[in-house]
Design an enzyme around this catalytic site. Structure first.
Site, PDB file in Angstrom:
ATOM      1  N   SER A   1       0.824  -1.204   0.000  1.00  0.00           N
ATOM      2  CA  SER A   1       0.000   0.000   0.000  1.00  0.00           C
ATOM      3  C   SER A   1       0.859   1.256   0.000  1.00  0.00           C
ATOM      4  O   SER A   1       1.953   1.276   0.562  1.00  0.00           O
ATOM      5  CB  SER A   1      -0.896   0.003   1.240  1.00  0.00           C
ATOM      6  OG  SER A   1      -1.599   1.219   1.359  1.00  0.00           O
TER       7      SER A   1
ATOM      8  N   GLN B   1       0.146  -0.485  -4.710  1.00  0.00           N
ATOM      9  CA  GLN B   1      -1.107   0.261  -4.724  1.00  0.00           C
ATOM     10  C   GLN B   1      -0.821   1.743  -4.605  1.00  0.00           C
ATOM     11  O   GLN B   1      -0.031   2.178  -3.776  1.00  0.00           O
ATOM     12  CB  GLN B   1      -2.009  -0.205  -3.579  1.00  0.00           C
ATOM     13  CG  GLN B   1      -3.309   0.563  -3.452  1.00  0.00           C
ATOM     14  CD  GLN B   1      -3.188   1.770  -2.527  1.00  0.00           C
ATOM     15  OE1 GLN B   1      -2.310   1.831  -1.664  1.00  0.00           O
ATOM     16  NE2 GLN B   1      -4.065   2.754  -2.718  1.00  0.00           N
TER      17      GLN B   1
ATOM     18  N   TYR C   1      -2.429   5.815  -4.530  1.00  0.00           N
ATOM     19  CA  TYR C   1      -3.528   6.760  -4.386  1.00  0.00           C
ATOM     20  C   TYR C   1      -3.296   7.969  -5.299  1.00  0.00           C
ATOM     21  O   TYR C   1      -2.157   8.252  -5.683  1.00  0.00           O
ATOM     22  CB  TYR C   1      -3.654   7.244  -2.940  1.00  0.00           C
ATOM     23  CG  TYR C   1      -4.356   6.273  -2.023  1.00  0.00           C
ATOM     24  CD1 TYR C   1      -5.709   5.994  -2.184  1.00  0.00           C
ATOM     25  CD2 TYR C   1      -3.670   5.645  -0.987  1.00  0.00           C
ATOM     26  CE1 TYR C   1      -6.356   5.111  -1.338  1.00  0.00           C
ATOM     27  CE2 TYR C   1      -4.308   4.756  -0.136  1.00  0.00           C
ATOM     28  CZ  TYR C   1      -5.656   4.494  -0.320  1.00  0.00           C
ATOM     29  OH  TYR C   1      -6.303   3.619   0.518  1.00  0.00           O
TER      30      TYR C   1
ATOM     31  N   THR D   1      -6.053   3.107  -6.717  1.00  0.00           N
ATOM     32  CA  THR D   1      -7.327   3.132  -6.004  1.00  0.00           C
ATOM     33  C   THR D   1      -8.093   4.392  -6.372  1.00  0.00           C
ATOM     34  O   THR D   1      -7.575   5.506  -6.234  1.00  0.00           O
ATOM     35  CB  THR D   1      -7.096   3.065  -4.488  1.00  0.00           C
ATOM     36  OG1 THR D   1      -6.493   1.800  -4.166  1.00  0.00           O
ATOM     37  CG2 THR D   1      -8.406   3.185  -3.727  1.00  0.00           C
TER      38      THR D   1
ATOM     39  N   ARG E   1     -15.746   7.311   9.471  1.00  0.00           N
ATOM     40  CA  ARG E   1     -15.732   5.980  10.067  1.00  0.00           C
ATOM     41  C   ARG E   1     -15.929   6.135  11.573  1.00  0.00           C
ATOM     42  O   ARG E   1     -14.991   6.452  12.315  1.00  0.00           O
ATOM     43  CB  ARG E   1     -14.417   5.264   9.733  1.00  0.00           C
ATOM     44  CG  ARG E   1     -14.214   5.127   8.224  1.00  0.00           C
ATOM     45  CD  ARG E   1     -12.880   4.555   7.833  1.00  0.00           C
ATOM     46  NE  ARG E   1     -12.711   4.608   6.377  1.00  0.00           N
ATOM     47  CZ  ARG E   1     -11.598   4.275   5.744  1.00  0.00           C
ATOM     48  NH1 ARG E   1     -10.527   3.863   6.434  1.00  0.00           N
ATOM     49  NH2 ARG E   1     -11.539   4.353   4.430  1.00  0.00           N
TER      50      ARG E   1
ATOM     51  N   LYS F   1      -8.751   0.055  -8.997  1.00  0.00           N
ATOM     52  CA  LYS F   1      -9.504  -0.573  -7.905  1.00  0.00           C
ATOM     53  C   LYS F   1     -10.573   0.393  -7.399  1.00  0.00           C
ATOM     54  O   LYS F   1     -10.286   1.570  -7.180  1.00  0.00           O
ATOM     55  CB  LYS F   1      -8.553  -0.942  -6.762  1.00  0.00           C
ATOM     56  CG  LYS F   1      -9.193  -1.582  -5.543  1.00  0.00           C
ATOM     57  CD  LYS F   1      -8.113  -1.988  -4.555  1.00  0.00           C
ATOM     58  CE  LYS F   1      -8.684  -2.614  -3.302  1.00  0.00           C
ATOM     59  NZ  LYS F   1      -9.354  -1.624  -2.458  1.00  0.00           N
TER      60      LYS F   1
ATOM     61  N   HIS G   1     -14.144  -0.839  -1.312  1.00  0.00           N
ATOM     62  CA  HIS G   1     -13.135  -0.530  -0.289  1.00  0.00           C
ATOM     63  C   HIS G   1     -13.446  -1.237   1.028  1.00  0.00           C
ATOM     64  O   HIS G   1     -13.229  -0.704   2.113  1.00  0.00           O
ATOM     65  CB  HIS G   1     -13.036   0.985  -0.062  1.00  0.00           C
ATOM     66  CG  HIS G   1     -11.644   1.449   0.259  1.00  0.00           C
ATOM     67  ND1 HIS G   1     -10.745   1.824  -0.713  1.00  0.00           N
ATOM     68  CD2 HIS G   1     -10.993   1.594   1.433  1.00  0.00           C
ATOM     69  CE1 HIS G   1      -9.604   2.184  -0.147  1.00  0.00           C
ATOM     70  NE2 HIS G   1      -9.728   2.044   1.160  1.00  0.00           N
TER      71      HIS G   1
ATOM     72  N   ARG H   1     -15.596   0.561   3.560  1.00  0.00           N
ATOM     73  CA  ARG H   1     -14.968   1.631   4.335  1.00  0.00           C
ATOM     74  C   ARG H   1     -15.089   2.998   3.675  1.00  0.00           C
ATOM     75  O   ARG H   1     -14.568   3.984   4.193  1.00  0.00           O
ATOM     76  CB  ARG H   1     -13.481   1.292   4.556  1.00  0.00           C
ATOM     77  CG  ARG H   1     -13.285   0.088   5.451  1.00  0.00           C
ATOM     78  CD  ARG H   1     -11.891  -0.512   5.323  1.00  0.00           C
ATOM     79  NE  ARG H   1     -10.845   0.295   5.928  1.00  0.00           N
ATOM     80  CZ  ARG H   1     -10.533   0.280   7.226  1.00  0.00           C
ATOM     81  NH1 ARG H   1     -11.232  -0.461   8.062  1.00  0.00           N
ATOM     82  NH2 ARG H   1      -9.533   1.004   7.689  1.00  0.00           N
TER      83      ARG H   1
ATOM     84  N   ASP I   1     -12.712  -7.741  -4.555  1.00  0.00           N
ATOM     85  CA  ASP I   1     -12.374  -7.831  -3.137  1.00  0.00           C
ATOM     86  C   ASP I   1     -13.578  -7.439  -2.293  1.00  0.00           C
ATOM     87  O   ASP I   1     -14.556  -6.888  -2.785  1.00  0.00           O
ATOM     88  CB  ASP I   1     -11.122  -7.021  -2.790  1.00  0.00           C
ATOM     89  CG  ASP I   1     -11.383  -5.534  -2.553  1.00  0.00           C
ATOM     90  OD1 ASP I   1     -12.498  -5.048  -2.823  1.00  0.00           O
ATOM     91  OD2 ASP I   1     -10.455  -4.853  -2.108  1.00  0.00           O
TER      92      ASP I   1
ATOM     93  N   GLY J   1     -15.226  -9.171   1.522  1.00  0.00           N
ATOM     94  CA  GLY J   1     -16.090 -10.222   2.045  1.00  0.00           C
ATOM     95  C   GLY J   1     -15.655 -11.639   1.791  1.00  0.00           C
ATOM     96  O   GLY J   1     -16.336 -12.575   2.231  1.00  0.00           O
TER      97      GLY J   1
ATOM     98  N   GLY K   1      -8.014  -9.259   2.211  1.00  0.00           N
ATOM     99  CA  GLY K   1      -7.384  -8.284   3.089  1.00  0.00           C
ATOM    100  C   GLY K   1      -7.508  -8.614   4.557  1.00  0.00           C
ATOM    101  O   GLY K   1      -6.567  -9.061   5.186  1.00  0.00           O
ATOM    102  N   ARG K   2      -8.687  -8.425   5.141  1.00  0.00           N
ATOM    103  CA  ARG K   2      -8.836  -8.580   6.582  1.00  0.00           C
ATOM    104  C   ARG K   2      -8.380  -9.944   7.100  1.00  0.00           C
ATOM    105  O   ARG K   2      -7.690 -10.008   8.125  1.00  0.00           O
ATOM    106  CB  ARG K   2     -10.279  -8.300   6.992  1.00  0.00           C
ATOM    107  CG  ARG K   2     -10.645  -6.807   6.962  1.00  0.00           C
ATOM    108  CD  ARG K   2     -12.062  -6.603   7.487  1.00  0.00           C
ATOM    109  NE  ARG K   2     -12.443  -5.192   7.529  1.00  0.00           N
ATOM    110  CZ  ARG K   2     -13.143  -4.571   6.586  1.00  0.00           C
ATOM    111  NH1 ARG K   2     -13.491  -5.230   5.476  1.00  0.00           N
ATOM    112  NH2 ARG K   2     -13.477  -3.297   6.711  1.00  0.00           N
TER     113      ARG K   2
END
Length: 382
Positions: free
Chosen positions: A108, A128, A130, A156, A165, A233, A257, A260, A288, A290, A311-312
């Site tokens: 990232s 990745q 930004y 992204t 958040r 993405k 995302h 998020r 991506d 879930g 990811g998570r």
């Protein structure tokens, strides 16, 4: 860990036991009321596969290609910010596990370790990116990723600024002293460590860096700026996907995302068939958000993806047991993919892309694949 986990959900439980509450919220939380965060998982839960029988699956293989390079399974590690929040070994531990599992690892822009330290470990590394306010800095990161040996750029698109958040806002979340945004400016680093009054320091520091003033010409500029494969993405609308393919991107990640950014955005799996149909074979499609099992991976393949980003669960493994935890997560996922392939009558990943899917309770039953890129007609309710 005494008893090794047997599914990815158990890693979530283990990570929750060792992570401080504010860091756990940063990793697991979403924006707003977290509707889209929940929708990502719910979308997988309402899609069912239609297995085939009397097919020789004695030699099932999970091997495939992603962006034209071999991968041990149709999985890449998603870009996730600040791995050192989860474990002191950070990105290098995750990257070594991905390397040994034979899957791409995405560094990232918000990494806590320089990209050069990650690529030095070997393996298949993507970077990745930004959209930064300072265009020269954006080009500098591209050059840096190229020089470091990254194999692709992943831009992204869905973060003109960080969404609200609530978990982070309530926690007044900030980076601890040992975690630094090593690819960004000193001023941004200071802001990321500063306690924000009534809000998230990370939202403040990314607001300093990210640009909301970008359009399709920006994508064309970046496409021309590098010879590396370019993946975008954050696309959910088929019209955006078609336009990205017109620009000449090599891949699209269908993504919200991880729930998020916009709360209330469509689940990625629900958006996937329309995106896949809109671009056909002009570029690669990944998903991506879930993904929690091998069966989930096959659902994504059947609906038009060539692979998924995870990811998570990877970060849960890192938090629970460092590099060994990430290895176990990826090993479990590989074993589950192979199991799902065999039990659906698929000897390889290509066969999985021709599987039919169904959404019980909706009109119609099994859905037929469209040109080998997954089912679309009569899709799930969105």
């Amino acid at each position: 860990m005494h008893e090794p986990p047997v599914c990815l959900a158990e890693f979530e439980e283990l990570a929750a036991k060792v992570l401080p509450g504010d860091i756990r919220d940063f990793i697991d939380g979403g924006s707003g009321r977290e509707q889209t965060l929940r929708a990502n998982r719910a979308a997988f839960d309402r899609v069912f596969l239609v297995p085939r029988v009397l097919r020789d699956v004695s030699a099932c293989s999970t091997r495939t290609t992603l962006l034209g390079r071999p991968a041990a399974m149709p999985v890449a590690v998603a870009p996730v910010a600040y791995h050192r929040l989860a474990h002191p070994d950070g990105e290098p531990a995750t990257a070594r596990a991905a390397r040994d599992a034979g899957v791409p690892f995405t560094v990232s822009t918000l990494s806590s370790v320089p990209v050069e330290d990650v690529t030095a470990l070997g393996g298949h590394v993507w970077f990745q990116l930004y959209c930064l306010r300072d265009h020269a800095a954006t080009l500098g990161l591209i050059r840096r990723a190229e020089d470091a040996g990254c194999r692709a750029l992943m831009l992204t698109l869905d973060v003109p600024w960080m969404a609200r958040r609530p978990r982070d806002m309530r926690n007044r979340f900030r980076l601890p002293p040992h975690v630094r945004p090593v690819h960004l400016t000193a001023d941004s680093e200071t802001e990321a460590h500063r306690g924000a009054s009534g809000g998230s320091a990370l939202a403040a520091h990314t607001a300093m860096e990210l640009s909301a003033a970008v359009d399709w010409s920006y994508l064309e500029t970046l496409r021309a700026a590098s010879g590396l494969p370019l993946v975008v993405k954050g696309i959910l609308d088929p019209d955006d996907a078609r336009r990205a393919a017109d620009v000449g991107v090599d891949g699209i990640v269908v993504s919200n995302h991880g729930g998020r950014q916009l709360d209330g955005a469509i689940a990625g799996l629900d958006a996937l068939p329309g995106v896949a149909e809109s671009v056909g074979d002009r570029c690669e499609i990944m998903l991506d958000g879930g993904v929690r099992s091998g069966a989930d991976v096959l659902k994504a393949l059947a609906l038009g993806a060539s692979g998924v980003l995870v990811g998570r669960p990877v970060i849960w493994g890192l938090a629970a047991d460092g590099e060994r935890g990430v290895r176990t997560v990826l090993d479990l996922l590989g074993a589950e993919i192979k199991d799902a392939l065999g039990l659906t009558g698929c000897g390889d990943v290509a066969a999985a892309r021709a599987l039919k899917t169904t959404w019980p309770g909706t009109s119609g039953s099994a859905l037929s694949p469209v040109s080998g890129r997954g089912a679309t007609a009569g899709g799930p309710p969105t």
